[in-house]
Enzyme design. Sequence first.
Site, PDB file in Angstrom:
ATOM      1  N   ALA A  21       0.845  -1.204   0.000  1.00  0.00           N
ATOM      2  CA  ALA A  21       0.000   0.000   0.000  1.00  0.00           C
ATOM      3  C   ALA A  21       0.877   1.250   0.000  1.00  0.00           C
ATOM      4  O   ALA A  21       0.668   2.166  -0.800  1.00  0.00           O
ATOM      5  CB  ALA A  21      -0.905   0.001   1.232  1.00  0.00           C
ATOM      6  N   CYS A 144       7.961 -16.619  12.459  1.00  0.00           N
ATOM      7  CA  CYS A 144       8.207 -16.591  11.015  1.00  0.00           C
ATOM      8  C   CYS A 144       8.933 -17.844  10.537  1.00  0.00           C
ATOM      9  O   CYS A 144      10.159 -17.904  10.546  1.00  0.00           O
ATOM     10  CB  CYS A 144       9.000 -15.342  10.646  1.00  0.00           C
ATOM     11  SG  CYS A 144       9.289 -15.238   8.879  1.00  0.00           S
ATOM     12  N   CYS A 147      11.308 -17.180   7.654  1.00  0.00           N
ATOM     13  CA  CYS A 147      12.630 -16.605   7.979  1.00  0.00           C
ATOM     14  C   CYS A 147      13.514 -17.642   8.661  1.00  0.00           C
ATOM     15  O   CYS A 147      14.704 -17.718   8.400  1.00  0.00           O
ATOM     16  CB  CYS A 147      12.522 -15.447   8.958  1.00  0.00           C
ATOM     17  SG  CYS A 147      11.276 -14.264   8.582  1.00  0.00           S
ATOM     18  N   ASP A 148      12.945 -18.413   9.582  1.00  0.00           N
ATOM     19  CA  ASP A 148      13.773 -19.212  10.481  1.00  0.00           C
ATOM     20  C   ASP A 148      13.785 -20.703  10.173  1.00  0.00           C
ATOM     21  O   ASP A 148      14.555 -21.453  10.783  1.00  0.00           O
ATOM     22  CB  ASP A 148      13.278 -19.013  11.936  1.00  0.00           C
ATOM     23  CG  ASP A 148      13.395 -17.561  12.385  1.00  0.00           C
ATOM     24  OD1 ASP A 148      14.227 -16.852  11.789  1.00  0.00           O
ATOM     25  OD2 ASP A 148      12.665 -17.158  13.287  1.00  0.00           O
ATOM     26  N   TYR A 268      -8.505  -1.125  13.683  1.00  0.00           N
ATOM     27  CA  TYR A 268      -8.379  -0.805  12.250  1.00  0.00           C
ATOM     28  C   TYR A 268      -8.913   0.603  11.995  1.00  0.00           C
ATOM     29  O   TYR A 268      -9.961   0.982  12.554  1.00  0.00           O
ATOM     30  CB  TYR A 268      -9.172  -1.806  11.396  1.00  0.00           C
ATOM     31  CG  TYR A 268      -8.544  -3.176  11.344  1.00  0.00           C
ATOM     32  CD1 TYR A 268      -7.590  -3.484  10.377  1.00  0.00           C
ATOM     33  CD2 TYR A 268      -8.882  -4.162  12.264  1.00  0.00           C
ATOM     34  CE1 TYR A 268      -6.985  -4.733  10.338  1.00  0.00           C
ATOM     35  CE2 TYR A 268      -8.287  -5.416  12.237  1.00  0.00           C
ATOM     36  CZ  TYR A 268      -7.336  -5.690  11.267  1.00  0.00           C
ATOM     37  OH  TYR A 268      -6.734  -6.912  11.232  1.00  0.00           O
ATOM     38  N   ARG A 295      -7.219  -8.015   2.908  1.00  0.00           N
ATOM     39  CA  ARG A 295      -5.834  -8.218   3.356  1.00  0.00           C
ATOM     40  C   ARG A 295      -4.924  -8.920   2.352  1.00  0.00           C
ATOM     41  O   ARG A 295      -4.175  -9.821   2.691  1.00  0.00           O
ATOM     42  CB  ARG A 295      -5.844  -8.988   4.679  1.00  0.00           C
ATOM     43  CG  ARG A 295      -6.542  -8.221   5.783  1.00  0.00           C
ATOM     44  CD  ARG A 295      -6.594  -8.985   7.060  1.00  0.00           C
ATOM     45  NE  ARG A 295      -7.354 -10.207   6.940  1.00  0.00           N
ATOM     46  CZ  ARG A 295      -7.554 -11.061   7.927  1.00  0.00           C
ATOM     47  NH1 ARG A 295      -7.025 -10.838   9.094  1.00  0.00           N
ATOM     48  NH2 ARG A 295      -8.264 -12.145   7.738  1.00  0.00           N
ATOM     49  N   VAL A 298      -2.474  -7.428  -3.405  1.00  0.00           N
ATOM     50  CA  VAL A 298      -3.031  -6.679  -4.536  1.00  0.00           C
ATOM     51  C   VAL A 298      -4.115  -5.692  -4.078  1.00  0.00           C
ATOM     52  O   VAL A 298      -4.208  -4.586  -4.622  1.00  0.00           O
ATOM     53  CB  VAL A 298      -3.511  -7.639  -5.656  1.00  0.00           C
ATOM     54  CG1 VAL A 298      -4.714  -8.446  -5.240  1.00  0.00           C
ATOM     55  CG2 VAL A 298      -3.794  -6.886  -6.935  1.00  0.00           C
TER      56      VAL A 298
HETATM   57  P1  NDP Z   1      -5.910 -15.286   9.297  1.00  0.00           P
HETATM   58  O1  NDP Z   1      -6.462 -14.207  10.161  1.00  0.00           O
HETATM   59  O2  NDP Z   1      -6.548 -15.562   7.985  1.00  0.00           O
HETATM   60  O3  NDP Z   1      -5.884 -16.653  10.109  1.00  0.00           O
HETATM   61  C1  NDP Z   1      -5.468 -16.703  11.437  1.00  0.00           C
HETATM   62  C2  NDP Z   1      -5.618 -18.130  11.920  1.00  0.00           C
HETATM   63  O4  NDP Z   1      -5.088 -18.210  13.233  1.00  0.00           O
HETATM   64  C3  NDP Z   1      -7.064 -18.601  11.989  1.00  0.00           C
HETATM   65  O5  NDP Z   1      -7.145 -19.926  11.568  1.00  0.00           O
HETATM   66  C4  NDP Z   1      -7.386 -18.471  13.481  1.00  0.00           C
HETATM   67  O6  NDP Z   1      -8.292 -19.431  13.935  1.00  0.00           O
HETATM   68  C5  NDP Z   1      -6.033 -18.792  14.095  1.00  0.00           C
HETATM   69  N1  NDP Z   1      -5.882 -18.212  15.418  1.00  0.00           N
HETATM   70  C6  NDP Z   1      -6.060 -16.925  15.798  1.00  0.00           C
HETATM   71  N2  NDP Z   1      -5.797 -16.773  17.104  1.00  0.00           N
HETATM   72  C7  NDP Z   1      -5.465 -17.988  17.572  1.00  0.00           C
HETATM   73  C8  NDP Z   1      -5.096 -18.483  18.834  1.00  0.00           C
HETATM   74  N3  NDP Z   1      -4.994 -17.678  19.910  1.00  0.00           N
HETATM   75  N4  NDP Z   1      -4.830 -19.797  18.956  1.00  0.00           N
HETATM   76  C9  NDP Z   1      -4.900 -20.615  17.892  1.00  0.00           C
HETATM   77  N5  NDP Z   1      -5.244 -20.215  16.654  1.00  0.00           N
HETATM   78  C10 NDP Z   1      -5.524 -18.913  16.491  1.00  0.00           C
HETATM   79  O7  NDP Z   1      -4.372 -14.884   9.143  1.00  0.00           O
HETATM   80  P2  NDP Z   1      -3.297 -15.289   8.029  1.00  0.00           P
HETATM   81  O8  NDP Z   1      -2.057 -14.665   8.483  1.00  0.00           O
HETATM   82  O9  NDP Z   1      -3.280 -16.736   7.782  1.00  0.00           O
HETATM   83  O10 NDP Z   1      -3.796 -14.571   6.691  1.00  0.00           O
HETATM   84  C11 NDP Z   1      -4.006 -13.151   6.646  1.00  0.00           C
HETATM   85  C12 NDP Z   1      -4.414 -12.745   5.233  1.00  0.00           C
HETATM   86  O11 NDP Z   1      -3.310 -12.913   4.340  1.00  0.00           O
HETATM   87  C13 NDP Z   1      -5.526 -13.629   4.686  1.00  0.00           C
HETATM   88  O12 NDP Z   1      -6.396 -12.829   3.920  1.00  0.00           O
HETATM   89  C14 NDP Z   1      -4.804 -14.625   3.808  1.00  0.00           C
HETATM   90  O13 NDP Z   1      -5.613 -15.104   2.761  1.00  0.00           O
HETATM   91  C15 NDP Z   1      -3.633 -13.812   3.283  1.00  0.00           C
HETATM   92  N6  NDP Z   1      -2.463 -14.661   2.982  1.00  0.00           N
HETATM   93  C16 NDP Z   1      -2.249 -15.059   1.702  1.00  0.00           C
HETATM   94  C17 NDP Z   1      -1.175 -15.868   1.381  1.00  0.00           C
HETATM   95  C18 NDP Z   1      -0.963 -16.263  -0.036  1.00  0.00           C
HETATM   96  O14 NDP Z   1      -1.838 -16.016  -0.851  1.00  0.00           O
HETATM   97  N7  NDP Z   1       0.170 -16.866  -0.390  1.00  0.00           N
HETATM   98  C19 NDP Z   1      -0.216 -16.324   2.397  1.00  0.00           C
HETATM   99  C20 NDP Z   1      -0.541 -15.878   3.725  1.00  0.00           C
HETATM  100  C21 NDP Z   1      -1.628 -15.092   3.986  1.00  0.00           C
HETATM  101  P3  NDP Z   1      -9.872 -19.336  13.596  1.00  0.00           P
HETATM  102  O15 NDP Z   1     -10.002 -19.734  12.155  1.00  0.00           O
HETATM  103  O16 NDP Z   1     -10.456 -20.289  14.552  1.00  0.00           O
HETATM  104  O17 NDP Z   1     -10.255 -17.915  13.858  1.00  0.00           O
END
Ligand code: NDP
Length: 458
Positions: A21, A144, A147-148, A268, A295, A298
Amino acid sequence: MVKTEIKSEVENVVIVGSGPAGYTAAIYAARANLQPILITGFTSGGIPGGQLMTTTFVENFPGFPDGVLGPELMDLMKAQAVRWGTKLIESDVISIDTNIKPFKLTTLDEDIYSNSLIIATGASANRLGIINEEVYWSKGISACAICDGATPQFREEELAVVGGGDSACEEAVYLTKYGSKVHLLVRSDKLRASAAMIDRVKANEKILIHWNTSVVEAKGNDWLEKIKTIDKEMNQGEINIKGLFYAIGHTPNTSFLEKQIDVDKKGYILCKEGRPETSIEGIFAAGDVSDSEWRQGVTAAGSGCMAALAAERWLSEKNLSKLITREQPDPLKSNSSSIYDEEEVTEETFDINSQWQKGSYALRKLYHESKRPILVIFSSPTCGPCHVLKPQLKRVISELNGAVQGIEIDIDKDHEIAKQAGINGTPTVQLFKEKLLKKQWKGVKQRSEFKEAIKNII
Ligand code: NDP
């Protein structure tokens, strides 16, 4: 009440944040001749470059049919913003004052005044807060995997990832390159990742999914050895692992705003529906800092474009823009080839006087033969923070006129050397003089820290 401060140096637009962004906003604002300043962030809110710096292949960013490494994509965006005249400031914004016009930003090093602002500070990785998290942080626990993951301690060991989103799935698949088995710990009974990602996880025989499972405690001696878990029925369990990786979502980086701009209950920034305007006129938001839903790289880039166009219009309407005139309509081409990885030196290409070389051959030769101190950076190919740190170290070496020599070791290729050096994460930097280890740093640090340590031993 809004006060007006008379300042000699007032910027048109300052962009805070260096993810997709921020850089897209900078490209548009720079091409509109507004000569934007972009404050990259340094230690707060994750590393400069944003979340894509800790991703491997981004396969859904248009224009890259075979995918592109996240850090490489960010390097390209940065080069494009700089080519069009964006001025980068490597610092953190501590606070902003929206009660005075022009707005005042206080960074770690200086105050900056600007008629408009674009906030694109993204979001930071969350931590679980389990028992002993601090004890085993960087000694088995990491936020990460990308990274690690290549660290020697994880090779052929059992590892675990917590989370059920795209990050968790991507990291679990990535870690199967190094670990003997990867436990994916999902707190509910479903993954929320994209269908393609779920297919990849399910097709990977090295990944074992534990549904309805949460982690409560980390245990071990010098290094993490096991975790205690609990499931939905309150059954407790233990899993022996050498690495625990968090991928549990993010929190928006808005604390520095100190409630001067309206935010929602999660922090946010609130904007007008589908638009970049915030609750303060002249301040715009872009990317994950104001988007808890889409999120994506793009969508962040798209919203950065909108924020820059809106800022440009607003400045022009208020008669506040001071446009620059370019000597040449087209700026010089960026030297984007220099951002790709260097070759490892061999017996034929080694140069005892070179300021920066790569690989174990150069390390052995300089370690035994160089009269100067040597600075070794242990990196891994997909490590985003290493991309941030390498140019900083090169600058330190060049500013010290080569009084110290730099060597990069890719721990993926030279994992024996990494093991001998006790490396447990990248980037790690070690400073040697006459074969003695003088200092070690983990993670990205300010240039001044390296400079001071080097000056103390030369
Ligand atoms: P998300 O917010 O999508 O997912 C977080 C995950 O962590 C959920 O499954 C959630 O569980 C779990 N979670 C949250 N808090 C806890 C906790 N305290 N204990 C255990 N589990 C927990 O985050 P991401 O970082 O995965 O993705 C963020 C955005 O980035 C998304 O839109 C994603 O599509 C995008 N992204 C795209 C990628 C790619 O295209 N290559 C790669 C990485 C991310 P619950 O489902 O139960 O809430």
